[in-house]
Design an enzyme around this catalytic site. Sequence first.
Site, short mmCIF file in Angstrom:
data_model
loop_
_atom_site.label_atom_id
_atom_site.label_comp_id
_atom_site.label_asym_id
_atom_site.label_seq_id
_atom_site.Cartn_x
_atom_site.Cartn_y
_atom_site.Cartn_z
N ASP A 163 0.86 -1.18 0.00
CA ASP A 163 0.00 0.00 0.00
C ASP A 163 0.90 1.24 0.00
O ASP A 163 1.58 1.52 0.99
CB ASP A 163 -0.90 -0.03 1.23
CG ASP A 163 -1.93 1.09 1.24
OD1 ASP A 163 -1.76 2.09 0.51
OD2 ASP A 163 -2.92 0.98 2.00
N HIS A 164 0.88 1.99 -1.11
CA HIS A 164 1.80 3.11 -1.25
C HIS A 164 1.42 4.31 -0.39
O HIS A 164 2.17 5.30 -0.33
CB HIS A 164 1.86 3.54 -2.73
CG HIS A 164 3.22 4.01 -3.16
ND1 HIS A 164 4.29 4.09 -2.30
CD2 HIS A 164 3.70 4.43 -4.35
CE1 HIS A 164 5.35 4.54 -2.94
NE2 HIS A 164 5.02 4.76 -4.19
N ARG A 165 0.28 4.26 0.29
CA ARG A 165 -0.07 5.34 1.21
C ARG A 165 0.82 5.33 2.44
O ARG A 165 1.12 6.39 3.01
CB ARG A 165 -1.54 5.22 1.64
CG ARG A 165 -2.56 5.46 0.54
CD ARG A 165 -3.97 5.21 1.02
NE ARG A 165 -4.16 3.81 1.45
CZ ARG A 165 -5.32 3.33 1.91
NH1 ARG A 165 -6.37 4.14 2.03
NH2 ARG A 165 -5.43 2.06 2.26
#
Length: 465
Positions: free
Chosen positions: A435-437
Site C-alpha cells: 500500500d503506497h499510502r
Amino acid sequence: MTTMTDASVREFKMPDVGEGLTEAEILKWYVQPGDTVTDGQVVCEVETAKAAVELPIPYDGVVRELHFPEGTTVDVGTPIIAVDVTGGAPAEEAQAPVEKAVEEKPEAKETRQEGRKPVLVGYGVAESSTRRRPRKAPAAAAEETVSVVQGDLNGHGRQARPLAKPPVRKLAKDLGVDLATVRPSGPDGIITREDVQAAVVSAPVQETPAAPAAPVAPAPVVAPAPPVTYDGGRETRIPVKGVRKATAQAMVGSAFTAPHVTEFVTVDVTRTMKLVEELKQDRDFEGLRVNPLLLIAKALLVAIKRNPDINASWDEANQEIVRKHYVNLGIAAATPRGLIVPNIKDAHDKTLPQLAEALGELVATAREGRTSPAAMQGGTVTITNVGVFGVDTGTPILNPGESAILAVGAIKLQPWVHKGKVKPRQVTTLALSFDHRLVDGELGSKVLADVAAILEQPKRLITWA
C-alpha cells in the site's frame, strides 16, 4: 417455516458465527426429524461469507422439525431447527429461576450491568444496556442467563455452564475433555481451543454411545435448485455467494481503495532448497511438514523484524497509520468454495519448528474446509504461493486491512551465473505488493531485498533473527 409453540420444544436460532455477519447458508443437515441429539452434537454445516462452520446444538432432545432445506440462506437470529427437549422443563418453568435470581439477588443483576460476561454465540442473546423483562426472553437465553449469574440460587441450584464457543465445545467433545475441568485463559473466563488441547492429556476420555433414532419417518428436505443452464447447454449461471462473494467484494474494495505498488526480484534459492532437505532429516522437525514455504515465511518474518514499519494498516476514518507490534501471518489457500486467507496468530514469536507445525495445521484445516472465521481475522501481512501452479510470479492484491502481500513463484532449475560461471541453479521470482499510502518505495524495496538475501544465504536466519 413452521413456528413451534409446545412448551417442551426449543428453537435453535442461526447464530452469528463470524462476528458481525448477518446471514449464512445451510450446506448440510446431519440430523433429520426423529433423531436424538445431545448437547454439543453437530447438527448442520453452514457457510458464511468467510468460511464453512459446523453448528453444535446446545441441549439434549429429539429433533421435531428442520425449518429450512439445504441450500437456503438464513438470516442470523432465525430459528433453523426445533428440538423436543427430553426430560426438560417447559419454557415457563425455565424462566422462573431467572426471575427469582433477579428478585432475590439484585446485586447480581447490578454486577452483570457493570461488568457483564459475554453470552456466547448460539447459546442465548447478549445483554445490552437496555433492561428486558425476563418473561420476554426465550428459553435458551434464560438457560444461559442463569449460568452467568454469580453463585448458586439459594445456595443450591445447578452449576454454572463453562463459557466456550461452539467449535471449542465440539473439540472438547471429540477429545473427551470435560469443559468443567478445564481452566479458562480467554477473556471473561472463556475457554479457548488451546485450553482444551492443554487439558487433553489428563482429561478422561468419554465414550458417547450412539443415540437411538426414534421411530419417526424423517421429513423430506428439499434440495437446493441446481445452477441454471441457458442456450442449449452452452452457458451455465452459478449464483455468487458465500466465500466467493465476500472475496470478490474484498478484492474490488482493496484494488480501488489502496494504491498498489508491486516490485519483483529473481533470486537463487539453491541453498534454501538444500536446507529444506536437511531439516527434513532433523529430529526437531520429525512429523512436521518441511517445505520451501516454511523458510520463505520465516524469511519474511525476519524481514519484517528488520523493517517493522511495513507491518501496519491504514485507518481511513481517523487518518492514522496503525503500526502492529505483532505479526499474524496470512497464507492464501485455494479451496473449492473460493480463496481464503487464514493466518497464523503471533507468528513472529514462533520458532521454526513451531512455525512448521502451525503451517501444517493451517493447510490441513483449509483443505478439509474446516477453517474457522476467527482464523481469517486479524491478519497483518500475507503470503500467496502461486508457484504451486507452475506460475513464475504475479501482482497480488492486498488482503483488506493489510499493507503488504508477498507472491512466491515456481522454483525452477535455470542457468545462473554462480561464482563467475554459468551453472544450473534453483531460481524463483518474488513479487511484493504494498500500500503506497504508508509504504514508500524504499521501505518496500528493503523488505523484498531482505527476503531475497535470506533465501539466497539461509544462514542469515541465524545472524538476523
